[in-house]
Design an enzyme around this catalytic site. Structure first.
Site, PDB file in Angstrom:
ATOM      1  N   HIS A 451    -132.038  -2.336 -42.084  1.00 39.76           N
ATOM      2  CA  HIS A 451    -131.987  -1.547 -43.311  1.00 39.76           C
ATOM      3  C   HIS A 451    -132.568  -2.301 -44.510  1.00 39.76           C
ATOM      4  O   HIS A 451    -133.089  -1.695 -45.429  1.00 39.76           O
ATOM      5  CB  HIS A 451    -130.579  -1.021 -43.557  1.00 39.76           C
ATOM      6  CG  HIS A 451    -130.324   0.186 -42.719  1.00 39.76           C
ATOM      7  ND1 HIS A 451    -129.472   0.189 -41.651  1.00 39.76           N
ATOM      8  CD2 HIS A 451    -130.909   1.407 -42.740  1.00 39.76           C
ATOM      9  CE1 HIS A 451    -129.532   1.374 -41.067  1.00 39.76           C
ATOM     10  NE2 HIS A 451    -130.385   2.131 -41.708  1.00 39.76           N
ATOM     11  N   ARG A 558    -133.082  10.829 -44.579  1.00 39.65           N
ATOM     12  CA  ARG A 558    -132.075  10.023 -43.882  1.00 39.65           C
ATOM     13  C   ARG A 558    -130.708  10.388 -44.445  1.00 39.65           C
ATOM     14  O   ARG A 558    -130.191   9.722 -45.338  1.00 39.65           O
ATOM     15  CB  ARG A 558    -132.361   8.537 -44.101  1.00 39.65           C
ATOM     16  CG  ARG A 558    -133.455   7.972 -43.225  1.00 39.65           C
ATOM     17  CD  ARG A 558    -133.398   6.440 -43.218  1.00 39.65           C
ATOM     18  NE  ARG A 558    -134.141   5.901 -42.088  1.00 39.65           N
ATOM     19  CZ  ARG A 558    -135.431   5.535 -42.142  1.00 39.65           C
ATOM     20  NH1 ARG A 558    -136.099   5.658 -43.243  1.00 39.65           N
ATOM     21  NH2 ARG A 558    -136.017   5.041 -41.075  1.00 39.65           N
ATOM     22  N   ARG A 594    -132.606  15.117 -41.312  1.00 35.06           N
ATOM     23  CA  ARG A 594    -132.091  14.604 -40.041  1.00 35.06           C
ATOM     24  C   ARG A 594    -130.570  14.680 -40.057  1.00 35.06           C
ATOM     25  O   ARG A 594    -129.934  14.267 -41.032  1.00 35.06           O
ATOM     26  CB  ARG A 594    -132.527  13.158 -39.841  1.00 35.06           C
ATOM     27  CG  ARG A 594    -131.806  12.561 -38.640  1.00 35.06           C
ATOM     28  CD  ARG A 594    -132.311  11.223 -38.266  1.00 35.06           C
ATOM     29  NE  ARG A 594    -131.971  10.189 -39.200  1.00 35.06           N
ATOM     30  CZ  ARG A 594    -132.457   8.946 -39.093  1.00 35.06           C
ATOM     31  NH1 ARG A 594    -133.294   8.644 -38.116  1.00 35.06           N
ATOM     32  NH2 ARG A 594    -132.116   8.021 -39.961  1.00 35.06           N
ATOM     33  N   GLU A 688    -136.880   9.285 -29.931  1.00 30.62           N
ATOM     34  CA  GLU A 688    -136.528   7.881 -30.185  1.00 30.62           C
ATOM     35  C   GLU A 688    -136.144   7.180 -28.895  1.00 30.62           C
ATOM     36  O   GLU A 688    -135.840   5.993 -28.905  1.00 30.62           O
ATOM     37  CB  GLU A 688    -135.330   7.798 -31.135  1.00 30.62           C
ATOM     38  CG  GLU A 688    -135.594   8.335 -32.509  1.00 30.62           C
ATOM     39  CD  GLU A 688    -134.343   8.367 -33.354  1.00 30.62           C
ATOM     40  OE1 GLU A 688    -134.204   7.523 -34.238  1.00 30.62           O
ATOM     41  OE2 GLU A 688    -133.488   9.252 -33.111  1.00 30.62           O
ATOM     42  N   ASN A 711    -139.006   3.240 -34.748  1.00 32.79           N
ATOM     43  CA  ASN A 711    -138.122   2.071 -34.846  1.00 32.79           C
ATOM     44  C   ASN A 711    -137.223   1.995 -33.615  1.00 32.79           C
ATOM     45  O   ASN A 711    -137.131   0.973 -32.945  1.00 32.79           O
ATOM     46  CB  ASN A 711    -137.253   2.149 -36.108  1.00 32.79           C
ATOM     47  CG  ASN A 711    -138.077   2.300 -37.363  1.00 32.79           C
ATOM     48  OD1 ASN A 711    -139.242   1.925 -37.374  1.00 32.79           O
ATOM     49  ND2 ASN A 711    -137.506   2.860 -38.414  1.00 32.79           N
ATOM     50  N   ASP A 712    -136.555   3.106 -33.334  1.00 31.51           N
ATOM     51  CA  ASP A 712    -135.676   3.102 -32.164  1.00 31.51           C
ATOM     52  C   ASP A 712    -136.470   3.187 -30.871  1.00 31.51           C
ATOM     53  O   ASP A 712    -136.120   2.534 -29.891  1.00 31.51           O
ATOM     54  CB  ASP A 712    -134.663   4.249 -32.249  1.00 31.51           C
ATOM     55  CG  ASP A 712    -133.466   3.838 -33.088  1.00 31.51           C
ATOM     56  OD1 ASP A 712    -132.935   2.745 -32.833  1.00 31.51           O
ATOM     57  OD2 ASP A 712    -133.090   4.579 -34.010  1.00 31.51           O
ATOM     58  N   CYS A 759    -142.061   9.572 -37.882  1.00 25.64           N
ATOM     59  CA  CYS A 759    -141.303   9.273 -39.102  1.00 25.64           C
ATOM     60  C   CYS A 759    -140.749   7.854 -39.069  1.00 25.64           C
ATOM     61  O   CYS A 759    -140.080   7.427 -39.989  1.00 25.64           O
ATOM     62  CB  CYS A 759    -140.188  10.291 -39.317  1.00 25.64           C
ATOM     63  SG  CYS A 759    -138.982  10.303 -37.989  1.00 25.64           S
TER      64      CYS A 759
HETATM   65  C1  PEP Z   1    -136.595   5.522 -36.166  1.00 29.85           C
HETATM   66  O1  PEP Z   1    -135.790   5.174 -35.300  1.00 29.85           O
HETATM   67  O2  PEP Z   1    -137.810   5.261 -36.133  1.00 29.85           O
HETATM   68  C2  PEP Z   1    -136.112   6.295 -37.323  1.00 29.85           C
HETATM   69  C3  PEP Z   1    -136.946   6.914 -38.142  1.00 29.85           C
HETATM   70  O3  PEP Z   1    -134.785   6.317 -37.534  1.00 29.85           O
HETATM   71  P1  PEP Z   1    -133.947   5.082 -38.170  1.00 29.85           P
HETATM   72  O4  PEP Z   1    -134.897   3.968 -38.486  1.00 29.85           O
HETATM   73  O5  PEP Z   1    -133.263   5.626 -39.362  1.00 29.85           O
HETATM   74  O6  PEP Z   1    -133.032   4.749 -37.031  1.00 29.85           O
HETATM   75 MG    MG Z   2    -133.754   5.939 -35.363  1.00 29.65          MG
END
Ligand code: PEP
Ligand code: MG
Length: 829
Positions: A451, A558, A594, A688, A711-712, A759
């Site tokens: 974060h 988010r 989301r 994800e 990201n995930d 995203c």
């Molecule tokens: C991701 O996982 O790419 C995503 C956009 O969600 P977050 O980073 O909030 O888990």
């Molecule tokens: Mg994610």
């Protein structure tokens, strides 16, 4: 007045560039339009005759009375269905009138079995007709105008032809011979002349205007080719084609761009420290070490009344400072500040501190004791999810002790323009630091998708993380060049290093200024493909900033920023006010909210989740929401109340099966009914997990859209925890395995005509955009500060070149190779 070709099927008309098959996308069969069918019957596009009808029933061609020949190819790779799902309603030689049914097909069956349902409508005798007007990027009904054909004036050409042939031999320097792309370029050049141009290899001769004929020559590097031209401007045509063949026709670029197998992401020189890019950008400035020392406090106090008063005064000073920061920062930052405000006024903490003061301790010592009791209590629960809460407690302890002891907080004296160098940062520490306008951040630990990384990217603050112990070599005040585009920091830069870096900074600033000047223009690639550039937002303020940057909507709200760092879940009204504010800020544009994504690295204290050995693989995202229907229903109601109805779309996080989508969809439909909302509300899924990527076709049948959370997806594809500094160097979404998942998602979703967005952090990485577009992504949701630049990058791309680039990326053997390839691509621009 040309010949009007009407649409042979109801659907969405688009350019051939959108057809995921080079034979059509590169016009190897001719030019035309593609239709994403919504109807199940192909009808005649003009009055004419059926010329061909494939045995498999999937393709038909017709000739009009004027001689125009049109091929209609239903779906891609549909020949493989061997007729299953297709019912021809005419035969070769039949005379047909515009609108007569030609082929009926089972749209569901074909959609599931084919690579794509997209249906090219091609003018196959392009030498006789050119396309005047055409409809693309719009819905068309069967029999609605699709293209206008204008006859080519062949007679005029022939009249001036005295029969003389001029010719010249060339040796091919094209590394792969004349394949589809060079053939298209040769054809385009040849069409610029009246003369007939042929290429001859041995006993084979091909019309230069025909890509298929040129491919049939079967040429290779080093072959001798004779170029022949005949007609009025034969000399000029010959010279042009010979000159073209003498070049590498852009072919050397990808070949050179292809990195050596062992290329690294950014080869390090002596005096450079490598790290992982957490927030892209460039920064230059003196190092400012933030050493996070414990603040010493006296044990004994000066009397209960005095210490109590000191505690009250310190609380009010810290409260005011936090509130000021929350006001200044807004967004996800504000929610972290809210959590801190709640701690300052926490009655249990205050009571525990006052009890210690009554026992003779100083206010500082008492506060620290009260905080540590809380931390011990949290640790005793064994709930790993509450770790963020401990961080908040430590943070508030530091802020109070700084006031009570009169010692400035670490980092309070960071000069504007410095590059902060430290072990790791809490989100709240970053927020406090940001107020002092540092130029960049360099962390020994940390993860690229934590974060803190997301907040840095949101602030446009360049950051690299996970440098390891090498960072200790940095002296306080030493000049640094932080390159968060290549992922390293340069110590003791030479004058030449600094000059080169300054030039890059100036170029970047000029690029940004140019991008900002056209930020509000819609985003299309150089060849007209529409790519939507959205922004990720966590608050009304961020939505306003995104709008000012030219965001065409939000691809990721988010919503969990509303839920984190607080004692209880936000009410329906509170949520509604936030979503409405975001929708208003993005006036009328799509807003994709989301659903609550709690769990894993995003714990919420009031949502009890039993201790898990692998939180990232446990209660996360939609699993948590479905297990707590009251939370989910409240959130859905808050979203559905937003006006105008339908502006907010709903996106489901951490999906692994169609069933999860069905459950949410059913709930949305029930609530819509109960709330009397007539407008339909789109429900999409986040991709994800590898499960979602590999079943994107199954999800696409029922989802309105798919958005890839890189990201995930990266952490699950690579089996590397996104927050673990030990593996941070490997957590790179440019890994070919992740890119292949993205490509596969796009391919599978296209079968059902669903759009795919990104995203996750990769959408904010300039190096990644050409690859993502080439893989078929049509919506990019980036951090607000990158929106204008992303639009400008996309405007400079053409779809075929991105497709070729993406194909090379998929063949790379590592993320480092992909990044080297991306750099080479950028350098050629
Ligand atoms: C991701 O996982 O790419 C995503 C956009 O969600 P977050 O980073 O909030 O888990
Ligand atoms: Mg994610």
């Amino acid at each position: 007045m040309g010949l009007i070709i009407t649409s042979p099927v109801r659907g969405w008309a688009t350019t051939l560039d959108d057809v995921p098959d080079p034979v059509f996308a590169q016009r190897m069969m001719g030019d035309g339009v593609a239709i994403q069918p919504l109807g199940d019957t192909v009808v005649a596009p003009f009055d004419g005759e059926v010329v061909t009808l494939h045995d498999a029933g999937h393709a038909i061609s017709l000739r009009s009375a004027e001689g125009a020949e049109i091929l209609i190819h239903i779906g891609l790779d549909t020949v493989m269905l061997k007729g299953e799902g297709f019912t021809p309603l005419v035969a070769i030689g039949d005379a047909v009138s515009r609108g007569d049914p030609l082929i009926r097909f089972d749209i569901d069956l074909v959609a599931l079995a084919a690579t794509s349902l997209i249906t090219p409508v091609i003018v196959t005798n392009a030498e006789a007709f050119t396309i005047g007007r055409r409809t693309t990027g719009a819905g068309v009904g069967a029999c609605e105008a699709l293209m206008t054909l204008v006859p080519v004036q062949a007679d005029a050409r022939r009249r001036r032809d005295d029969g003389t042939v001029v010719e010249q031999a060339v040796t091919l320097s094209l590394p792969h011979g004349i394949h589809a792309r060079p053939a298209a370029q040769i054809g385009e050049a040849a069409r610029g002349f009246e003369a007939e141009v042929h290429l001859v290899k041995g006993d084979k001769r091909g019309d230069a205007r025909s890509t298929v004929a040129l491919l049939a020559l079967g040429t290779a590097f080093g072959d001798e080719i004779i170029v022949q031209a005949r007609g009025d401007d034969a000399e000029a045509a010959l010279a042009a084609i010979v000159a073209l063949l003498a070049t590498d026709m852009g072919e050397a670029r990808p070949a050179a761009a292809r990195p050596p197998a062992a290329a690294s992401a950014a080869p390090l020189r002596a005096g450079q420290i490598g790290g992982v890019i957490a927030s892209p950008g460039l920064a230059m400035g003196p190092a400012a070490w933030l050493r996070q020392a414990d603040i010493a406090v006296a044990r004994e106090g000066g009397g209960a009344d005095e210490e109590k008063a000191a505690l009250i005064a310190a609380r009010s000073e810290v409260r005011a400072a936090i509130a000021a920061r929350a006001d200044a920062a807004g967004g996800g930052v504000a929610s972290v500040m809210q959590a801190h405000l709640a701690l300052i006024d926490d009655p249990e903490l205050i009571a525990a501190a006052e009890k210690r003061i009554a026992n003779g301790h100083s206010a500082g010592f008492a506060w620290r004791g009260a905080i540590h009791d809380q931390i011990d209590a949290i640790r005793a629960t064994g709930n790993a999810h509450l770790i963020e809460r401990i961080n908040d407690l430590v943070d508030i302890e530091r802020q109070m002790l700084a006031v009570l002891t009169g010692k400035p907080l670490d980092g309070a004296n960071i000069a504007a323009g410095a590059i902060v160098v430290t072990e790791d940062l809490l989100p709240s520490q970053l927020v406090a630091l940001a107020a002092q306008s540092p130029a960049g951040i360099c962390l020994r630990r940390g993860g690229p998708t934590s974060h803190v990384a997301i907040l840095c990217a949101g602030m446009g603050l360049p950051a690299i993380v996970a440098t390891g112990d090498a960072l200790d070599a940095v002296d306080d005040g030493a000049p640094l060049l932080l390159d968060a585009e290549l992922g390293h920091v340069t110590l003791a830069p030479s004058a030449a290093d600094t000059d080169a870096f300054t030039a890059r900074l100036a170029k970047r600033d000029a690029r940004r200024a140019a991008a900002q000047a056209v930020a509000n223009d819609a985003c299309r690639s150089a060849d007209g493909t529409r790519i939507e550039i959205f922004a990720n937002v966590g608050s009304v303020e961020e939505a306003q900033s995104a709008s000012a940057q030219g965001a065409e909507g939000s691809g990721l709200v988010r919503s969990e920023f509303l839920f984190l760092d607080r004692e209880t879940a936000p009410s329906e009204d509170e949520q509604h006010a936030a979503y409405q504010g975001i929708a208003d800020a993005l006036a009328g544009q799509p807003v994709i909210v989301r659903l609550l994504d709690i769990g894993g690295d995003k714990p919420a204290a009031y949502i009890a989740i039993d201790t898990e050995e692998n939180p990232a693989l446990g209660q996360r995202g939609i699993r948590v929401a479905l297990a707590r229907p009251e939370l989910l229903e409240t959130q859905l109601r808050a979203i559905l109340r937003v006006e105008p109805a339908g502006q907010c779309k709903i996106m489901i996080p951490m999906v692994v099966s169609v069933d999860e989508l069905r459950q949410v969809r059913a709930l949305v439909e029930r609530l819509r009914g109960e709330m009397g909302i007539a407008a339909s509300v789109e429900v999409g899924v986040m991709v994800e997990t590898p499960a979602a990527a590999m079943t994107a076709d199954l999800l696409a049948v029922e989802a309105d859209f798919l958005s890839i959370g890189t990201n995930d997806l990266t952490q699950y594809v690579l089996a590397m925890d996104r927050g673990n500094p030990a593996v941070a160097a490997g957590v790179d979404a440019m890994h070919p395995a992740v890119l292949r998942m993205i490509g596969e998602t796009c391919r599978l979703a296209a079968v059902h005509g669903r759009w795919v967005g990104v995203c996750g952090g990769l959408a904010s990485d300039p190096a990644a955009l050409p690859i993502l577009v080439g893989l078929g992504v049509t919506e990019l949701s980036a951090v607000p500060g990158f929106v204008a630049e992303a639009k400008q990058i996309v405007r400079g791309l053409s779809l075929p070149e991105t497709q070729a680039h993406a194909a090379l990326a998929l063949q790379c053997k590592s993320a480092a190779e992909v990044r080297a390839l991306a750099r080479a691509f950028e350098e050629t621009r």
